[in-house]
Design a protein around this motif. Structure first.
Motif, PDB file in Angstrom:
ATOM      1  N   MET A  94       0.862  -1.175   0.000  1.00 38.17           N
ATOM      2  CA  MET A  94       0.000   0.000   0.000  1.00 38.17           C
ATOM      3  C   MET A  94       0.899   1.225   0.000  1.00 38.17           C
ATOM      4  N   ASP A  95       0.784   2.054  -1.041  1.00 37.86           N
ATOM      5  CA  ASP A  95       1.650   3.225  -1.204  1.00 37.86           C
ATOM      6  C   ASP A  95       3.125   2.845  -1.122  1.00 37.86           C
ATOM      7  N   GLY A  96       3.461   1.662  -1.699  1.00 36.30           N
ATOM      8  CA  GLY A  96       4.846   1.210  -1.741  1.00 36.30           C
ATOM      9  C   GLY A  96       5.335   0.508  -0.494  1.00 36.30           C
ATOM     10  N   GLU A  97       4.518   0.449   0.555  1.00 34.47           N
ATOM     11  CA  GLU A  97       4.907  -0.209   1.804  1.00 34.47           C
ATOM     12  C   GLU A  97       4.244  -1.579   1.890  1.00 34.47           C
ATOM     13  N   VAL A  98       5.037  -2.588   2.270  1.00 36.49           N
ATOM     14  CA  VAL A  98       4.519  -3.951   2.370  1.00 36.49           C
ATOM     15  C   VAL A  98       3.546  -4.055   3.550  1.00 36.49           C
ATOM     16  N   ILE A  99       2.395  -4.680   3.295  1.00 34.05           N
ATOM     17  CA  ILE A  99       1.414  -4.942   4.353  1.00 34.05           C
ATOM     18  C   ILE A  99       1.578  -6.392   4.792  1.00 34.05           C
ATOM     19  N   ASP A 100       1.666  -6.611   6.075  1.00 33.29           N
ATOM     20  CA  ASP A 100       1.850  -7.960   6.621  1.00 33.29           C
ATOM     21  C   ASP A 100       0.504  -8.686   6.633  1.00 33.29           C
ATOM     22  N   VAL A 101       0.293  -9.567   5.661  1.00 27.74           N
ATOM     23  CA  VAL A 101      -0.946 -10.337   5.582  1.00 27.74           C
ATOM     24  C   VAL A 101      -0.628 -11.823   5.481  1.00 27.74           C
ATOM     25  N   THR A 102      -1.556 -12.657   5.951  1.00 26.23           N
ATOM     26  CA  THR A 102      -1.420 -14.098   5.801  1.00 26.23           C
ATOM     27  C   THR A 102      -1.805 -14.493   4.371  1.00 26.23           C
ATOM     28  N   HIS A 103      -1.563 -15.756   4.046  1.00 29.18           N
ATOM     29  CA  HIS A 103      -1.900 -16.272   2.715  1.00 29.18           C
ATOM     30  C   HIS A 103      -3.385 -16.082   2.421  1.00 29.18           C
ATOM     31  N   LYS A 104      -4.246 -16.447   3.360  1.00 24.37           N
ATOM     32  CA  LYS A 104      -5.690 -16.327   3.126  1.00 24.37           C
ATOM     33  C   LYS A 104      -6.129 -14.870   3.095  1.00 24.37           C
ATOM     34  N   GLU A 105      -5.538 -14.029   3.921  1.00 20.15           N
ATOM     35  CA  GLU A 105      -5.879 -12.608   3.887  1.00 20.15           C
ATOM     36  C   GLU A 105      -5.520 -11.999   2.531  1.00 20.15           C
ATOM     37  N   PHE A 106      -4.386 -12.421   1.965  1.00 17.79           N
ATOM     38  CA  PHE A 106      -3.966 -11.911   0.655  1.00 17.79           C
ATOM     39  C   PHE A 106      -5.009 -12.255  -0.407  1.00 17.79           C
ATOM     40  N   TYR A 107      -5.396 -13.527  -0.469  1.00 17.01           N
ATOM     41  CA  TYR A 107      -6.324 -13.940  -1.514  1.00 17.01           C
ATOM     42  C   TYR A 107      -7.746 -13.470  -1.247  1.00 17.01           C
TER      43      TYR A 107
ATOM     44  N   THR B 251     -14.041 -27.861   4.063  1.00 15.55           N
ATOM     45  CA  THR B 251     -15.489 -27.985   3.959  1.00 15.55           C
ATOM     46  C   THR B 251     -16.226 -27.285   5.093  1.00 15.55           C
ATOM     47  N   ALA B 252     -15.658 -27.248   6.286  1.00 19.06           N
ATOM     48  CA  ALA B 252     -16.345 -26.666   7.442  1.00 19.06           C
ATOM     49  C   ALA B 252     -15.552 -25.473   7.960  1.00 19.06           C
ATOM     50  N   VAL B 253     -15.971 -24.291   7.576  1.00 16.03           N
ATOM     51  CA  VAL B 253     -15.325 -23.064   8.035  1.00 16.03           C
ATOM     52  C   VAL B 253     -16.348 -22.278   8.853  1.00 16.03           C
ATOM     53  N   PRO B 254     -16.143 -22.121  10.162  1.00 14.25           N
ATOM     54  CA  PRO B 254     -17.108 -21.389  10.980  1.00 14.25           C
ATOM     55  C   PRO B 254     -17.330 -19.977  10.454  1.00 14.25           C
ATOM     56  N   SER B 255     -18.557 -19.497  10.600  1.00 13.61           N
ATOM     57  CA  SER B 255     -18.904 -18.160  10.113  1.00 13.61           C
ATOM     58  C   SER B 255     -18.005 -17.101  10.722  1.00 13.61           C
ATOM     59  N   ARG B 256     -17.700 -17.253  11.992  1.00 12.72           N
ATOM     60  CA  ARG B 256     -16.872 -16.246  12.667  1.00 12.72           C
ATOM     61  C   ARG B 256     -15.452 -16.219  12.112  1.00 12.72           C
ATOM     62  N   THR B 257     -14.965 -17.344  11.542  1.00 19.85           N
ATOM     63  CA  THR B 257     -13.635 -17.365  10.941  1.00 19.85           C
ATOM     64  C   THR B 257     -13.585 -16.445   9.729  1.00 19.85           C
ATOM     65  N   MET B 258     -14.584 -16.538   8.874  1.00 19.47           N
ATOM     66  CA  MET B 258     -14.639 -15.653   7.716  1.00 19.47           C
ATOM     67  C   MET B 258     -14.759 -14.202   8.152  1.00 19.47           C
ATOM     68  N   ASP B 259     -15.622 -13.941   9.122  1.00 25.24           N
ATOM     69  CA  ASP B 259     -15.814 -12.565   9.592  1.00 25.24           C
ATOM     70  C   ASP B 259     -14.519 -11.999  10.172  1.00 25.24           C
ATOM     71  N   THR B 260     -13.768 -12.831  10.872  1.00 28.28           N
ATOM     72  CA  THR B 260     -12.501 -12.386  11.450  1.00 28.28           C
ATOM     73  C   THR B 260     -11.505 -12.026  10.360  1.00 28.28           C
ATOM     74  N   HIS B 261     -11.426 -12.861   9.328  1.00 26.93           N
ATOM     75  CA  HIS B 261     -10.511 -12.579   8.219  1.00 26.93           C
ATOM     76  C   HIS B 261     -10.918 -11.295   7.486  1.00 26.93           C
ATOM     77  N   VAL B 262     -12.212 -11.115   7.270  1.00 30.89           N
ATOM     78  CA  VAL B 262     -12.683  -9.896   6.601  1.00 30.89           C
ATOM     79  C   VAL B 262     -12.327  -8.679   7.442  1.00 30.89           C
ATOM     80  N   SER B 263     -12.511  -8.769   8.753  1.00 31.41           N
ATOM     81  CA  SER B 263     -12.184  -7.649   9.645  1.00 31.41           C
ATOM     82  C   SER B 263     -10.693  -7.328   9.590  1.00 31.41           C
ATOM     83  N   ARG B 264      -9.859  -8.364   9.546  1.00 33.01           N
ATOM     84  CA  ARG B 264      -8.409  -8.142   9.469  1.00 33.01           C
ATOM     85  C   ARG B 264      -8.025  -7.490   8.147  1.00 33.01           C
TER      86      ARG B 264
END
Length: 229
Positions: free
Chosen positions: A146-159, A186-199
């Motif tokens: 972002m603006d030339g600075e690396v953002i520290d994200v996990t593999h799933k956060e990146f994609y 196959t089984a990803v809790p709803s809160r897991t997705m919400d947490t990743h989106v928030s991050r």
């Protein structure tokens, strides 16, 4: 990559195109063989995905004529029913490179298409760089700036972030996000997705002052909005 999709069920073809467009490809759908072949006479495709049950022409003929109009290394895939063993044998015998069983699963579709394209176009497998305003995605190392600075994200956060940016303004259902990012889980809790989106929202500072806003869509999923600032 330019992908042509032939399926008698136009809604199924459009769905496949929606998934592949979200993965960064250019896609056109057709519901009969003559229409597909007429298009290929004017503009080639890098990949053909076709239903093996074509209404207006024999599938093997459509495949043969399509391959004549495409580059020699352009791969082809076909769609077959879960119990259509004869179709699978016929498609492979006719020269198709791979096949998918219907109903098509989104995550598998993206993964299989990516694998076929990597084999067909090895010289294009380097790092892809995609820019959206101040954000730059480098796909091969999975690096986000972002603006030339690396953002520290996990593999799933990146994609997950890349999925949103490739679909700016389009509401994405929770099921679509799940199949695109958590492909084999196959089984990803709803809160897991919400947490990743928030991050993703926090790490990328997806706020109006930066030109983007990541918002929930009630009882559906999420949407990334580009704002005029």
């Amino acid at each position: 990559m330019r992908i042509a999709v032939l399926d008698n069920d136009r809604s199924q073809a459009d769905l496949i195109c929606q998934v592949l467009t979200g993965a960064g490809h250019s896609c056109l759908s057709f519901d009969n063989g003559k229409e597909l072949l007429a298009h290929l006479r004017k503009e080639s495709a890098d990949l053909l995905i076709m239903d093996w049950q074509v209404n207006d022409l024999p599938a093997a003929e459509v495949l043969r004529r399509a391959k004549e109009k495409m580059a020699a290394n352009a791969p082809t895939m076909f769609l077959a029913g879960s119990s259509a063993e004869d179709d699978i044998v016929a498609g492979v015998t006719a020269g198709a490179d791979d096949y998918l069983i219907k109903p098509v699963r989104r995550g598998e579709l993206v993964a299989r298409v990516s694998a076929v394209l990597r084999r067909a176009y090895p010289s294009q497998n380097g790092s892809e760089q995609l820019q959206f305003g101040p954000y730059v995605f480098e796909t091969r190392p999975g690096r986000l700036l972002m603006d030339g600075e690396v953002i520290d994200v996990t593999h799933k956060e990146f994609y997950l972030a890349l999925l949103f940016f490739r679909n700016i303004g389009r509401p994405l259902s929770r099921a679509y996000i799940h199949e695109s990012v958590w492909v084999r889980e196959t089984a990803v809790p709803s809160r897991t997705m919400d947490t990743h989106v928030s991050r993703v929202r926090n790490k990328l500072q997806l706020r109006p002052e930066n030109g983007f806003r990541l918002v929930p869509v009630y009882s559906y999923g999420y949407r990334l909005e580009k704002l005029g600032i």
